[in-house]
Design a protein around this motif. Structure first.
Motif, PDB file in Angstrom:
ATOM      1  N   MET A  89      15.832   4.645   8.226  1.00 41.61           N
ATOM      2  CA  MET A  89      16.029   3.338   8.595  1.00 41.61           C
ATOM      3  C   MET A  89      15.234   2.437   7.596  1.00 41.61           C
ATOM      4  O   MET A  89      13.775   2.895   7.716  1.00 41.61           O
ATOM      5  CB  MET A  89      15.953   3.260   9.904  1.00 41.61           C
ATOM      6  N   THR A  90      15.752   1.270   7.289  1.00 41.90           N
ATOM      7  CA  THR A  90      14.987   0.441   6.704  1.00 41.90           C
ATOM      8  C   THR A  90      14.066  -0.543   7.584  1.00 41.90           C
ATOM      9  O   THR A  90      14.421  -0.807   8.696  1.00 41.90           O
ATOM     10  CB  THR A  90      15.654  -0.510   5.943  1.00 41.90           C
ATOM     11  N   ASP A  91      12.731  -0.708   7.321  1.00 40.65           N
ATOM     12  CA  ASP A  91      11.873  -1.335   8.030  1.00 40.65           C
ATOM     13  C   ASP A  91      12.287  -2.649   8.144  1.00 40.65           C
ATOM     14  O   ASP A  91      12.335  -3.501   7.146  1.00 40.65           O
ATOM     15  CB  ASP A  91      10.243  -1.274   7.590  1.00 40.65           C
ATOM     16  N   ARG A  92      12.162  -3.497   9.353  1.00 43.88           N
ATOM     17  CA  ARG A  92      12.633  -4.819   9.563  1.00 43.88           C
ATOM     18  C   ARG A  92      11.570  -5.353  10.278  1.00 43.88           C
ATOM     19  O   ARG A  92      11.738  -6.384  11.094  1.00 43.88           O
ATOM     20  CB  ARG A  92      13.793  -4.877  10.057  1.00 43.88           C
ATOM     21  N   ASN A  93      10.189  -5.176  10.062  1.00 46.66           N
ATOM     22  CA  ASN A  93       8.839  -5.626  10.653  1.00 46.66           C
ATOM     23  C   ASN A  93       8.970  -5.377  12.238  1.00 46.66           C
ATOM     24  O   ASN A  93       8.788  -6.041  12.601  1.00 46.66           O
ATOM     25  CB  ASN A  93       8.920  -6.981  10.173  1.00 46.66           C
ATOM     26  N   ASP A  94       9.380  -4.160  12.337  1.00 51.02           N
ATOM     27  CA  ASP A  94       9.315  -3.746  13.931  1.00 51.02           C
ATOM     28  C   ASP A  94       8.050  -3.399  14.431  1.00 51.02           C
ATOM     29  O   ASP A  94       7.244  -2.883  13.529  1.00 51.02           O
ATOM     30  CB  ASP A  94      10.430  -2.599  14.006  1.00 51.02           C
ATOM     31  N   HIS A  95       7.997  -3.365  15.452  1.00 47.31           N
ATOM     32  CA  HIS A  95       6.661  -2.540  16.118  1.00 47.31           C
ATOM     33  C   HIS A  95       7.257  -1.853  17.175  1.00 47.31           C
ATOM     34  O   HIS A  95       8.156  -2.191  17.923  1.00 47.31           O
ATOM     35  CB  HIS A  95       5.683  -3.922  16.771  1.00 47.31           C
ATOM     36  N   PHE A  96       6.445  -0.713  17.405  1.00 42.95           N
ATOM     37  CA  PHE A  96       6.906   0.331  18.020  1.00 42.95           C
ATOM     38  C   PHE A  96       5.786   0.545  19.367  1.00 42.95           C
ATOM     39  O   PHE A  96       4.665   0.685  19.062  1.00 42.95           O
ATOM     40  CB  PHE A  96       7.364   1.632  17.291  1.00 42.95           C
ATOM     41  N   PHE A  97       6.255   0.750  20.612  1.00 42.92           N
ATOM     42  CA  PHE A  97       5.225   1.197  21.616  1.00 42.92           C
ATOM     43  C   PHE A  97       6.088   2.253  22.341  1.00 42.92           C
ATOM     44  O   PHE A  97       7.272   2.406  22.562  1.00 42.92           O
ATOM     45  CB  PHE A  97       5.324  -0.134  22.584  1.00 42.92           C
ATOM     46  N   GLY A  98       4.971   3.226  22.879  1.00 39.89           N
ATOM     47  CA  GLY A  98       5.731   4.361  23.779  1.00 39.89           C
ATOM     48  C   GLY A  98       5.341   5.564  22.949  1.00 39.89           C
ATOM     49  O   GLY A  98       4.135   5.575  22.576  1.00 39.89           O
ATOM     50  N   LEU A  99       6.157   6.711  23.091  1.00 44.94           N
ATOM     51  CA  LEU A  99       6.156   8.192  22.703  1.00 44.94           C
ATOM     52  C   LEU A  99       4.763   8.927  23.051  1.00 44.94           C
ATOM     53  O   LEU A  99       5.293   9.971  23.266  1.00 44.94           O
ATOM     54  CB  LEU A  99       6.042   8.065  21.068  1.00 44.94           C
ATOM     55  N   GLN A 100       3.767   8.522  23.486  1.00 39.55           N
ATOM     56  CA  GLN A 100       2.615   9.256  23.710  1.00 39.55           C
ATOM     57  C   GLN A 100       1.847   8.101  24.799  1.00 39.55           C
ATOM     58  O   GLN A 100       1.652   7.148  24.637  1.00 39.55           O
ATOM     59  CB  GLN A 100       1.807   9.551  22.580  1.00 39.55           C
ATOM     60  N   GLU A 101       0.821   9.114  25.273  1.00 39.15           N
ATOM     61  CA  GLU A 101      -0.012   8.551  26.219  1.00 39.15           C
ATOM     62  C   GLU A 101      -1.253   9.397  26.104  1.00 39.15           C
ATOM     63  O   GLU A 101      -1.241  10.453  26.763  1.00 39.15           O
ATOM     64  CB  GLU A 101       0.338   8.657  27.879  1.00 39.15           C
ATOM     65  N   THR A 102      -2.083   9.316  25.041  1.00 36.35           N
ATOM     66  CA  THR A 102      -3.075  10.139  24.662  1.00 36.35           C
ATOM     67  C   THR A 102      -4.360   9.460  25.800  1.00 36.35           C
ATOM     68  O   THR A 102      -4.363   8.432  26.183  1.00 36.35           O
ATOM     69  CB  THR A 102      -3.594   9.838  23.354  1.00 36.35           C
ATOM     70  N   LEU A 103      -5.182  10.763  26.001  1.00 39.78           N
ATOM     71  CA  LEU A 103      -6.417  10.335  26.889  1.00 39.78           C
ATOM     72  C   LEU A 103      -7.688   9.860  26.167  1.00 39.78           C
ATOM     73  O   LEU A 103      -8.421   9.816  26.725  1.00 39.78           O
ATOM     74  CB  LEU A 103      -6.452  11.472  27.781  1.00 39.78           C
ATOM     75  N   TYR A 104      -7.405  10.165  24.790  1.00 42.55           N
ATOM     76  CA  TYR A 104      -8.683   9.875  24.110  1.00 42.55           C
ATOM     77  C   TYR A 104      -8.446   8.694  23.114  1.00 42.55           C
ATOM     78  O   TYR A 104      -7.364   8.512  22.244  1.00 42.55           O
ATOM     79  CB  TYR A 104      -8.909  11.127  23.113  1.00 42.55           C
ATOM     80  N   PRO A 105      -9.275   7.627  23.428  1.00 44.48           N
ATOM     81  CA  PRO A 105      -8.681   6.573  22.439  1.00 44.48           C
ATOM     82  C   PRO A 105      -9.178   6.813  20.670  1.00 44.48           C
ATOM     83  O   PRO A 105     -10.020   7.488  20.732  1.00 44.48           O
ATOM     84  CB  PRO A 105      -9.837   5.405  23.035  1.00 44.48           C
TER      85      PRO A 105
END
Length: 121
Positions: free
Chosen positions: A1-17
């Motif tokens: 997919m062509t990038d349209r300046n999208d931002h993505f949130f989710g997919l993971q919950e890591t316990l180490y910053p």
């Protein structure tokens, strides 16, 4: 997919910053290993993964699979999503965050309520 300046949130919950100032996954590659109930008591995982991500532009995506996957998000002008499976149920949700989560929970089930005793004094 062509990038349209999208931002993505989710997919993971890591316990180490990882020293990121934002949970935005734009420019990241996530190796997805979603483990089903069969691993519940066999392994101690330090992270939780879900093949669900959302975008502030009013859409979200959920891949209903435990197959290993790879999400390359806005890398060199492209977003690429793959899962190692011959069959994939892919859900796209649109609307406000409340609408998106309501539809998502219809697919996966509603989250469990936190017991009162766990909320402290």
């Amino acid at each position: 997919m062509t990038d349209r300046n999208d931002h993505f949130f989710g997919l993971q919950e890591t316990l180490y910053p990882d020293n990121k100032k934002s949970p935005d996954l734009r420019g990241s590659t996530i190796e997805m290993e979603v483990n089903g109930e069969q691993y519940r008591y066999k392994e101690n995982f330090a992270s939780a993964y879900s093949a669900f991500y959302f975008n502030p532009k009013g859409y979200a995506s959920f891949m209903n699979t435990f197959a290993k996957g790879r999400y390359a998000l806005a890398i060199n002008g492209l977003t690429s999503i793959t899962h190692e499976t011959n069959r994939l149920d892919w859900y796209l949700f649109t609307g406000s965050p409340d609408q998106i989560y309501a539809e998502y929970f219809k697919v996966i089930g509603a989250p469990k309520k936190v017991p009162v005793w766990s909320c402290g004094p």
